[in-house]
Design an enzyme around this catalytic site. Structure first.
Site, PDB file in Angstrom:
ATOM      1  N   LYS A 181       0.836  -1.151  -0.057  1.00 47.74           N
ATOM      2  CA  LYS A 181       0.037  -0.046  -0.048  1.00 47.74           C
ATOM      3  C   LYS A 181       0.977   1.234   0.047  1.00 47.74           C
ATOM      4  CE  LYS A 181      -4.532   0.939   0.117  1.00 47.74           C
ATOM      5  NZ  LYS A 181      -5.594   0.215  -0.279  1.00 47.74           N
TER       6      LYS A 181
HETATM    7  P1  NAD Z   1     -12.760   7.813  -3.045  1.00 51.78           P
HETATM    8  O1  NAD Z   1     -11.955   8.912  -2.682  1.00 51.78           O
HETATM    9  O2  NAD Z   1     -13.291   7.521  -4.445  1.00 51.78           O
HETATM   10  O3  NAD Z   1     -14.224   8.069  -1.888  1.00 51.78           O
HETATM   11  C1  NAD Z   1     -14.459   7.973  -0.721  1.00 51.78           C
HETATM   12  C2  NAD Z   1     -15.823   8.667  -0.459  1.00 51.78           C
HETATM   13  O4  NAD Z   1     -15.689   8.919   0.996  1.00 51.78           O
HETATM   14  C3  NAD Z   1     -16.193  10.030  -0.923  1.00 51.78           C
HETATM   15  O5  NAD Z   1     -17.395  10.048  -1.303  1.00 51.78           O
HETATM   16  C4  NAD Z   1     -15.797  10.902   0.440  1.00 51.78           C
HETATM   17  O6  NAD Z   1     -16.485  12.083   0.344  1.00 51.78           O
HETATM   18  C5  NAD Z   1     -16.266   9.927   1.327  1.00 51.78           C
HETATM   19  N1  NAD Z   1     -15.983  10.271   2.850  1.00 51.78           N
HETATM   20  C6  NAD Z   1     -14.675  10.853   2.997  1.00 51.78           C
HETATM   21  N2  NAD Z   1     -14.545  10.981   4.419  1.00 51.78           N
HETATM   22  C7  NAD Z   1     -15.822  10.654   4.892  1.00 51.78           C
HETATM   23  C8  NAD Z   1     -16.472  10.797   6.103  1.00 51.78           C
HETATM   24  N3  NAD Z   1     -15.861  11.348   7.273  1.00 51.78           N
HETATM   25  N4  NAD Z   1     -17.817  10.481   6.380  1.00 51.78           N
HETATM   26  C9  NAD Z   1     -18.318   9.916   5.041  1.00 51.78           C
HETATM   27  N5  NAD Z   1     -17.818   9.834   3.904  1.00 51.78           N
HETATM   28  C10 NAD Z   1     -16.635  10.384   3.884  1.00 51.78           C
HETATM   29  O7  NAD Z   1     -12.536   6.589  -2.241  1.00 51.78           O
HETATM   30  P2  NAD Z   1     -12.702   5.041  -3.080  1.00 51.78           P
HETATM   31  O8  NAD Z   1     -11.816   4.720  -3.925  1.00 51.78           O
HETATM   32  O9  NAD Z   1     -14.130   4.974  -3.083  1.00 51.78           O
HETATM   33  O10 NAD Z   1     -12.370   4.413  -1.449  1.00 51.78           O
HETATM   34  C11 NAD Z   1     -13.438   4.107  -0.344  1.00 51.78           C
HETATM   35  C12 NAD Z   1     -12.894   2.956   0.241  1.00 51.78           C
HETATM   36  O11 NAD Z   1     -12.858   1.699  -0.395  1.00 51.78           O
HETATM   37  C13 NAD Z   1     -11.529   3.386   1.118  1.00 51.78           C
HETATM   38  O12 NAD Z   1     -11.405   2.439   2.396  1.00 51.78           O
HETATM   39  C14 NAD Z   1     -10.704   2.227   0.255  1.00 51.78           C
HETATM   40  O13 NAD Z   1      -9.644   1.733   0.635  1.00 51.78           O
HETATM   41  C15 NAD Z   1     -11.478   1.146  -0.123  1.00 51.78           C
HETATM   42  N6  NAD Z   1     -11.274   0.454  -1.251  1.00 51.78           N
HETATM   43  C16 NAD Z   1     -11.192   0.831  -2.690  1.00 51.78           C
HETATM   44  C17 NAD Z   1     -10.830   0.309  -3.708  1.00 51.78           C
HETATM   45  C18 NAD Z   1     -10.756   0.842  -5.132  1.00 51.78           C
HETATM   46  O14 NAD Z   1     -10.940   0.148  -6.014  1.00 51.78           O
HETATM   47  N7  NAD Z   1     -10.935   2.153  -5.332  1.00 51.78           N
HETATM   48  C19 NAD Z   1     -10.863  -1.115  -3.732  1.00 51.78           C
HETATM   49  C20 NAD Z   1     -10.705  -1.649  -2.279  1.00 51.78           C
HETATM   50  C21 NAD Z   1     -10.990  -0.961  -1.276  1.00 51.78           C
END
Ligand code: NAD
Length: 429
Positions: A118
């Protein structure tokens, strides 16, 4: 090694839950269940390589700011390191290390020949221009040039990064080595070797796992009431696919607040609204504003935390009313809260299973890139579905056979496979 980087602020915060300690606790629990040799546990408890680099960046006002960028490589027993790159103000070395370990078990659980890694930079991308973000990403990549590569470590997007950052990383790496190397990152644009279906993959995987879990309870997606925290890459894709499958997405939120609609939100229209106003979901027509805290405790069939870690804790776990919690984010339920949910009979679909769709299609992207043969989206989605459903079934079976909760079942499968490989390979020298 890691404790020295734990900031004073983190240590003094009474609510601080150390993500690395939490990740190690899950590993220890799995090792106990598997009766793992202590020396294997010792190896798996430590990341293989921890890199922190300085990233001097010239801001648009000509001031130079120096940022810290991390990359942690946990374990490459099964294959090259693989893991996302996160841009978020809460990034710490401990968090990145925990997420790297999680990736190791996730890849092993899904049967993907990768190890966990990561990366991250503690910035809020909102406060940086596109030009500044490009300079940060390119310098971060060039500082890591010897530590990444298609056979070494393959970054992907995570919170705060997207296909755009992956394209900058791919270009920086390629220019430095003198030829195009599409396989150095995944989640890149299709024009430079990205896979069809990658953008929606994590959300699609979440949808498949929820579909299977509901089916096991004799319920279908059609009409299921779903609340989603986070409307970014993962949350919005899951929302759209669940909506298309007939589920009622009754609430969603972003960092700036949430919205609720008893009859279910019109997700395609909401996506268009968010793309246009760029300020989150609040204000969308025919909805009531709701706080993130209240969204988590709504009565619903499925709650999907798809934003940050540690959202369901000792403080709010007793108010959770969902029958299923699907961990789309990494680590959204704390260890103690997880035990409470399990004791109340809530089905917790663990992160290393529920959000594995992204790394599955990253793997398919890497395979397509290495073979120079690119598939249509239907094939990618079908391969994703097969791997997700297979892993889900294996976790359910493991849970039944060993009489253990789903998270422990998922961990025992992931950790067990890595431990077996470590034992077969032996320890060098
Ligand atoms: P992203 O940045 O696209 O979206 C994150 C979302 O969370 C946004 O809508 C943001 O406004 C919201 N957010 C931030 N702080 C917040 C809070 N305090 N309360 C409520 N909402 C809040 O990120 P993502 O890629 O969608 O990733 C989200 C999660 O999924 C992370 O934990 C990431 O590690 C996990 N994840 C992502 C992927 C991927 O392919 N992108 C894969 C596996 C896991």
């Amino acid at each position: 090694m890691l404790s020295s980087s734990l900031s004073q602020l983190e240590k003094e915060s009474p609510a601080y839950i150390c993500p690395y300690d939490q990740a190690c606790s899950y590993l220890e629990e799995a090792a106990k269940e598997l009766k793992l040799d202590q020396s294997i546990l010792e190896v798996l408890s430590h990341p293989r390589k921890v890199v922190t680099v300085s990233i001097p960046v010239k801001r648009d006002n000509s001031q130079v700011q120096v940022l810290a960028g991390h990359r942690v490589q946990h374990c490459d027993i099964l294959g090259p390191y693989k893991g996302g790159t996160r841009y978020h103000p809460a990034v710490t070395l401990r968090e990145v290390s925990a997420l790297a370990m999680l990736m190791t078990w996730k890849c092993a659980l899904l049967g993907i020949p990768y190890g966990g890694a990561k990366g991250g930079i503690a910035i809020d991308p909102k406060f940086y221009s596109v030009g500044e973000l490009e300079r940060i990403t390119r310098r971060y990549t060039s500082e890591l040039i010897k530590d990444i590569g298609p056979a070494v470590d393959i970054p992907a997007p995570d919170m705060g990064t997207s296909a755009r950052e992956m394209a900058w990383m791919m270009d920086t790496y390629s220019v430095n080595v003198g030829h195009a190397v599409p396989g150095v990152v995944t989640g890149k644009p299709i024009s430079i070797g990205g896979s069809r279906g990658r953008e929606m993959a994590t959300g699609r995987g979440v949808m498949f796992i929820i579909r299977e879990a509901l089916a096991d309870k004799g319920q279908s997606l059609a009409g299921a009431r779903i609340a989603i925290q986070g409307f970014g890459n993962v949350g919005s894709a899951a929302a759209l696919l669940l909506h298309e499958a007939g589920a009622k997405v009754i609430a969603v939120s972003t960092g700036s607040g949430g919205i609720f609609c008893e009859d279910g939100l019109d997700i395609p229209a909401l996506k268009a609204y968010v793309a246009e106003n760029r300020k989150g979901v609040v204000g969308f027509e025919h909805t009531t504003p709701i706080s993130n805290a209240d969204l988590l405790t709504l009565p619903c069939d499925v709650l999907i935390p798809a934003a940050l870690e540690n959202q369901i804790t000792e403080d709010n776990v007793n108010q959770i009313q969902a029958k299923i919690v699907a961990e789309a984010a990494n680590g959204p339920v704390t260890l103690v809260a997880n035990q409470v949910l399990e004791s109340k009979g809530v089905t917790v679909l663990p992160d290393i299973l529920a959000n594995a769709g992204g790394v599955v299609v990253s793997y398919l992207e890497w395979v397509q890139g290495l073979s120079y043969v690119f598939w249509d989206e239907e094939r990618v989605n079908k391969e994703l579905e097969n791997l997700m459903v297979q892993a889900y079934r294996q976790v359910m079976q493991q849970s039944k056979i060993r009489q253990i909760p789903l998270r422990l079942a998922a961990y025992t499968l992931g950790v067990g496979r890595v431990a077996q490989a470590l034992s077969d390979r032996g320890l060098y020298p």
